[in-house]
Design a protein around this motif. Structure first.
Motif, mmCIF file in Angstrom:
data_model
loop_
_atom_site.group_PDB
_atom_site.id
_atom_site.type_symbol
_atom_site.label_atom_id
_atom_site.label_comp_id
_atom_site.label_asym_id
_atom_site.label_seq_id
_atom_site.Cartn_x
_atom_site.Cartn_y
_atom_site.Cartn_z
ATOM 1 N N SER A 109 0.835 -1.204 0.000
ATOM 2 C CA SER A 109 0.000 0.000 0.000
ATOM 3 C C SER A 109 0.865 1.247 0.000
ATOM 4 C CB SER A 109 -0.916 -0.004 1.229
ATOM 5 O OG SER A 109 -1.610 1.213 1.323
ATOM 6 N N PHE A 110 1.931 1.220 0.793
ATOM 7 C CA PHE A 110 2.867 2.346 0.826
ATOM 8 C C PHE A 110 3.505 2.542 -0.542
ATOM 9 C CE2 PHE A 110 7.305 3.709 1.242
ATOM 10 C CZ PHE A 110 7.111 4.975 1.772
ATOM 11 N N ALA A 111 4.002 1.461 -1.120
ATOM 12 C CA ALA A 111 4.678 1.548 -2.418
ATOM 13 C C ALA A 111 3.717 2.034 -3.495
ATOM 14 C CB ALA A 111 5.263 0.197 -2.795
ATOM 15 N N ASP A 112 2.463 1.618 -3.415
ATOM 16 C CA ASP A 112 1.467 2.008 -4.413
ATOM 17 C C ASP A 112 1.145 3.504 -4.353
ATOM 18 O OD1 ASP A 112 -0.415 1.381 -6.500
ATOM 19 O OD2 ASP A 112 -1.992 1.700 -4.991
ATOM 20 N N SER A 113 1.334 4.108 -3.186
ATOM 21 C CA SER A 113 0.982 5.526 -3.020
ATOM 22 C C SER A 113 2.108 6.478 -3.413
ATOM 23 C CB SER A 113 0.562 5.802 -1.571
ATOM 24 O OG SER A 113 1.691 5.717 -0.728
ATOM 25 N N LEU A 114 3.265 5.946 -3.808
ATOM 26 C CA LEU A 114 4.404 6.791 -4.170
ATOM 27 C C LEU A 114 4.154 7.529 -5.482
ATOM 28 C CD1 LEU A 114 7.338 4.388 -3.300
ATOM 29 C CD2 LEU A 114 6.583 6.368 -1.995
ATOM 30 N N ASP A 115 4.677 8.742 -5.562
ATOM 31 C CA ASP A 115 4.575 9.483 -6.818
ATOM 32 C C ASP A 115 5.684 9.043 -7.774
ATOM 33 O OD1 ASP A 115 6.908 10.699 -5.903
ATOM 34 O OD2 ASP A 115 5.926 12.568 -5.359
ATOM 35 N N THR A 116 5.645 9.537 -8.993
ATOM 36 C CA THR A 116 6.604 9.123 -10.026
ATOM 37 C C THR A 116 8.042 9.407 -9.623
ATOM 38 O OG1 THR A 116 4.925 9.595 -11.669
ATOM 39 C CG2 THR A 116 7.166 9.363 -12.478
ATOM 40 N N ALA A 117 8.303 10.574 -9.037
ATOM 41 C CA ALA A 117 9.670 10.922 -8.631
ATOM 42 C C ALA A 117 10.194 9.939 -7.587
ATOM 43 C CB ALA A 117 9.715 12.343 -8.091
ATOM 44 N N SER A 118 9.352 9.550 -6.646
ATOM 45 C CA SER A 118 9.773 8.599 -5.612
ATOM 46 C C SER A 118 10.061 7.233 -6.216
ATOM 47 C CB SER A 118 8.694 8.472 -4.535
ATOM 48 O OG SER A 118 8.512 9.701 -3.868
ATOM 49 N N VAL A 119 9.245 6.823 -7.179
ATOM 50 C CA VAL A 119 9.469 5.540 -7.833
ATOM 51 C C VAL A 119 10.811 5.564 -8.568
ATOM 52 C CG1 VAL A 119 8.642 3.982 -9.656
ATOM 53 C CG2 VAL A 119 7.023 4.961 -8.014
ATOM 54 N N GLU A 120 11.113 6.670 -9.246
ATOM 55 C CA GLU A 120 12.401 6.802 -9.935
ATOM 56 C C GLU A 120 13.563 6.759 -8.945
ATOM 57 O OE1 GLU A 120 12.934 6.581 -13.191
ATOM 58 O OE2 GLU A 120 10.772 6.238 -13.300
ATOM 59 N N GLN A 121 13.384 7.381 -7.776
ATOM 60 C CA GLN A 121 14.418 7.323 -6.744
ATOM 61 C C GLN A 121 14.635 5.884 -6.278
ATOM 62 O OE1 GLN A 121 12.888 10.345 -3.917
ATOM 63 N NE2 GLN A 121 14.978 11.147 -3.950
ATOM 64 N N LEU A 122 13.544 5.157 -6.067
ATOM 65 C CA LEU A 122 13.651 3.768 -5.629
ATOM 66 C C LEU A 122 14.349 2.917 -6.690
ATOM 67 C CD1 LEU A 122 10.226 3.082 -3.874
ATOM 68 C CD2 LEU A 122 12.478 3.311 -2.810
ATOM 69 N N LYS A 123 14.063 3.179 -7.963
ATOM 70 C CA LYS A 123 14.742 2.448 -9.033
ATOM 71 C C LYS A 123 16.243 2.750 -9.012
ATOM 72 C CE LYS A 123 10.849 2.081 -12.219
ATOM 73 N NZ LYS A 123 10.280 2.537 -13.502
ATOM 74 N N ALA A 124 16.604 4.013 -8.807
ATOM 75 C CA ALA A 124 18.016 4.399 -8.738
ATOM 76 C C ALA A 124 18.698 3.736 -7.544
ATOM 77 C CB ALA A 124 18.150 5.918 -8.658
ATOM 78 N N ILE A 125 17.999 3.675 -6.421
ATOM 79 C CA ILE A 125 18.545 3.026 -5.224
ATOM 80 C C ILE A 125 18.748 1.530 -5.482
ATOM 81 C CG2 ILE A 125 18.001 2.343 -2.841
ATOM 82 C CD1 ILE A 125 16.578 5.130 -2.608
ATOM 83 N N ALA A 126 17.758 0.889 -6.086
ATOM 84 C CA ALA A 126 17.852 -0.542 -6.383
ATOM 85 C C ALA A 126 19.027 -0.806 -7.322
ATOM 86 C CB ALA A 126 16.552 -1.048 -6.990
ATOM 87 N N SER A 127 19.218 0.067 -8.297
ATOM 88 C CA SER A 127 20.330 -0.071 -9.228
ATOM 89 C C SER A 127 21.660 0.058 -8.494
ATOM 90 C CB SER A 127 20.216 0.990 -10.324
ATOM 91 O OG SER A 127 21.341 0.974 -11.141
ATOM 92 N N ARG A 128 21.748 1.021 -7.591
ATOM 93 C CA ARG A 128 22.984 1.231 -6.808
ATOM 94 C C ARG A 128 23.267 0.026 -5.921
ATOM 95 N NH1 ARG A 128 27.838 2.204 -6.178
ATOM 96 N NH2 ARG A 128 28.483 3.393 -4.377
ATOM 97 N N ILE A 129 22.221 -0.527 -5.303
ATOM 98 C CA ILE A 129 22.381 -1.705 -4.447
ATOM 99 C C ILE A 129 22.921 -2.871 -5.272
ATOM 100 C CG2 ILE A 129 21.115 -3.486 -3.150
ATOM 101 C CD1 ILE A 129 19.244 -1.172 -2.213
ATOM 102 N N GLU A 130 22.356 -3.066 -6.449
ATOM 103 C CA GLU A 130 22.806 -4.145 -7.320
ATOM 104 C C GLU A 130 24.269 -3.957 -7.715
ATOM 105 O OE1 GLU A 130 22.791 -7.683 -9.022
ATOM 106 O OE2 GLU A 130 21.142 -6.858 -7.849
ATOM 107 N N SER A 131 24.660 -2.735 -7.995
ATOM 108 C CA SER A 131 26.043 -2.435 -8.360
ATOM 109 C C SER A 131 27.005 -2.753 -7.210
ATOM 110 C CB SER A 131 26.159 -0.964 -8.757
ATOM 111 O OG SER A 131 27.484 -0.597 -8.946
#
Length: 139
Positions: A109-131
């Motif tokens: 529910s929390f993740a679903d309520s995020l705006d586009t900018a927050s989703v992009e931040q989470l994608k960037a974080i996930a990418s950094r974690i993978e790296s």
């Protein structure tokens, strides 16, 4: 990316004055009670007893944020973790508490309520974690 330090303060919760004084110590690197007291009183709208500063510095030492040593007749305090490490520790603990709810519906529910900018931040974080994980595996 600031890695989590091996050392962590025993107590993470800080009151407003404790946080303010810890930020002063981080800014200066090493302080005496007089240094902190003068910094706070540089704001003409502030009043704070010298003994209150001493109490808060001792409290921060007991909580594991600062270390104290004596040189001559003066006590000095230094941080045991950097500002960046402290912020990383607190963020980690908050995220860990949130994820430990163990209710996937709340997290979803929390993740679903995020705006586009927050989703992009989470994608960037996930990418950094993978790296970072790939770098660890290659060592």
């Amino acid at each position: 990316m600031t890695p989590l330090p091996n050392y962590r303060p025993q107590q993470l919760s800080l009151g407003p004055l404790e946080s303010e004084i810890l930020h002063i110590v981080w800014e200066k690197g090493e302080v005496s009670v007089k240094d902190v007291h003068e910094q706070i009183l540089s704001d003409p709208d502030r009043e704070l007893a010298y003994t209150s500063v001493t109490t808060v510095l001792r409290r921060l030492t007991n909580k594991g944020w600062l270390s104290c040593y004596k040189q001559g007749r003066v006590f000095y305090w230094v941080p045991l973790v950097s500002r960046e490490q402290g912020e990383a520790i607190k963020s980690y603990e908050q995220l860990h508490r949130f994820l430990s709810i163990s209710n996937p519906e709340v997290v979803a529910s929390f993740a679903d309520s995020l705006d586009t900018a927050s989703v992009e931040q989470l994608k960037a974080i996930a990418s950094r974690i993978e790296s970072v994980r790939r770098q660890r595996e290659n060592k």
